[in-house]
Design an enzyme around this catalytic site. Structure first.
Site, PDB file in Angstrom:
ATOM      1  NE  ARG A  83      30.134  41.819  38.326  1.00  0.00           N
ATOM      2  CZ  ARG A  83      31.021  42.752  38.690  1.00  0.00           C
ATOM      3  NH1 ARG A  83      32.156  42.406  39.274  1.00  0.00           N
ATOM      4  NH2 ARG A  83      30.773  44.032  38.489  1.00  0.00           N
TER       5      ARG A  83
ATOM      6  NE  ARG B 154      42.222  47.276  38.971  1.00  0.00           N
ATOM      7  CZ  ARG B 154      41.603  46.141  38.603  1.00  0.00           C
ATOM      8  NH1 ARG B 154      40.397  46.207  38.038  1.00  0.00           N
ATOM      9  NH2 ARG B 154      42.173  44.971  38.793  1.00  0.00           N
TER      10      ARG B 154
ATOM     11  CB  ALA C 245      32.519  37.926  46.284  1.00  0.00           C
TER      12      ALA C 245
ATOM     13  CE1 TYR D 222      36.992  33.433  42.244  1.00  0.00           C
ATOM     14  CE2 TYR D 222      35.640  35.298  41.617  1.00  0.00           C
ATOM     15  CZ  TYR D 222      36.839  34.794  42.049  1.00  0.00           C
ATOM     16  OH  TYR D 222      37.904  35.636  42.281  1.00  0.00           O
TER      17      TYR D 222
ATOM     18  CB  SER E 130      31.977  47.118  40.850  1.00  0.00           C
ATOM     19  OG  SER E 130      31.902  45.849  40.262  1.00  0.00           O
ATOM     20  N   PRO E 131      31.160  45.188  43.359  1.00  0.00           N
ATOM     21  CG  PRO E 131      29.817  43.293  43.477  1.00  0.00           C
ATOM     22  CD  PRO E 131      30.155  44.439  42.578  1.00  0.00           C
TER      23      PRO E 131
ATOM     24  CD  GLN F  59      29.578  39.675  43.572  1.00  0.00           C
ATOM     25  OE1 GLN F  59      30.646  39.505  44.166  1.00  0.00           O
ATOM     26  NE2 GLN F  59      29.517  40.070  42.312  1.00  0.00           N
TER      27      GLN F  59
END
Length: 367
Positions: free
Chosen positions: A229, A323, A57, A181, A22-23, A99
């Site tokens: 996303r 994580r 990102a 965002y 994942s980003p 991303q």
């Protein structure tokens, strides 16, 4: 073979397994450029066996960064160090993804270990922008409302960055429309109070993202993958919710989006979110079923058995880990061992592999 380790094909691109990186923002750039830290961070996860590896990102404009230390892709020069990363990921048999993002009203803030709230312009900050002049919280700056012309310019910035990403060797592009965002801010009536074609109704609030996705799809050649996303819900009454997310996913599919990456939250400072293992997986499951589009599940997915069950039961097509991959870059290799299936190891590491593990053939040696 465990479902988690099965091949997943979108368009003409095959992912070796259903595990993705994942980003994850690293807050370690200078003027938006990737450096040795980004190379080490991303390539280690490719060595570890993930099927697809996304950059953090990457801001399509300078004011689109979350912090002054964020990764950027607003110029061709930004892709020079990223191209080396993409080549290495590809050589490990993984798909390299980038991303593309704009932080909107949550821009110009301190990186997590340096402080909280807005960074003053005297210390390298800037005036953020948003759909409306509504600050995220008392410690964030009030954004400048974007004009229609600036919206069009940002859509072009996303498309230009996507074309450059493809040229640099990235085979997948994800548009970041989650976590409060800019694109998420336009989706939610809690942050979008506009009275023009980009505010008010569902059609208007989703227009920026739909036009942006269409522009990016046109900028990419056919084999390239396009993910989006989203935050499936604001977790707040009167905000963006999963019903709207399903309808948005249907429309994005017709534009040429290949997969919806299903996260949640981030647009309301004090939203009550019921965090727990797999708490966002039902969003991926519902969008996959009702919008008939591939989805990725994210959020507190930690064990191989849990991840395999998500794929096996049809709740999602991919699991994207964050994580857990910070704790263990080689989680995919460990998952294969735990699930009892011999996953290919890099030749350089075979001496440490479990008995029977096959050798991974670098992509550039495959004909």
């Amino acid at each position: 073979m465990p479902h988690l380790l099965s091949e997943f094909r979108l368009r003409d691109i095959a992912l070796a397994n259903r595990i993705g990186v994942s980003p994850m923002c690293q807050y370690s750039s200078v003027d938006g450029f990737a450096n040795d830290w980004h190379f080490a961070h991303l390539t280690a996860r490719a060595v570890g066996g993930a099927g697809i590896v996304f950059t953090e990102a990457a801001a399509v404009s300078p004011e689109g960064r979350i912090s002054p230390q964020d990764l950027g892709v607003w110029s061709e020069k930004h892709f020079e160090p990223l191209a080396r990363i993409a080549r290495f990921i590809d050589a490990q048999g993984a798909v390299a993804g980038v991303q593309l993002a704009h932080a909107g009203r949550k821009g110009s803030t301190y990186r997590p270990w340096s402080g909280r709230g807005a960074v003053p312009e005297a210390l390298g900050g800037w005036r953020p922008v948003g759909p409306s002049a509504i600050a995220f919280s008392d410690s964030y700056a009030t954004p400048v409302e974007l004009s229609a012309d600036r919206i069009k310019a940002l859509q072009l910035a996303f498309a230009t960055a996507a074309a450059r990403a493809h040229a640099a060797g990235f085979r997948a592009v994800e548009i970041h429309a989650a976590h409060g965002y800019l694109l998420h801010e336009f989706l939610s009536p809690l942050s979008n109070r506009r009275a023009d074609d980009y505010g008010g109704s569902f059609d208007n609030r989703t227009r920026f993202l739909r036009e942006c996705a269409a522009a990016v799809r046109r900028a990419l050649p056919e084999p390239s993958l396009l993910f989006v996303r989203i935050s499936a819900t604001d977790w707040t009454e009167g905000g963006w919710d999963v019903d709207q997310s399903v309808e948005l996913a249907r429309r994005l599919k017709t534009i040429g989006v290949d997969l919806i990456d299903c996260s949640s939250g981030g647009n309301v400072e004090k939203a009550e979110i019921p965090v727990g293992p797999g708490y966002q997986v039902p969003f991926a499951q519902r969008i996959r079923r009702e919008a008939d589009i591939a989805t990725a599940a994210v959020g507190m997915i930690t064990s191989p058995a849990q991840a395999d069950q998500i794929i096996r039961t049809g709740q999602a097509d991919l699991v994207l880990l964050a994580r857990e991959l910070l704790r263990d870059p080689y989680w995919p290799l460990r998952a294969a061992q735990d699930l009892g299936y011999p996953m290919p190891w890099p030749a350089q590491y075979l001496r440490a592999a479990p008995a029977g593990a096959p050798e991974r053939t670098p992509a550039h040696e495959l004909d």
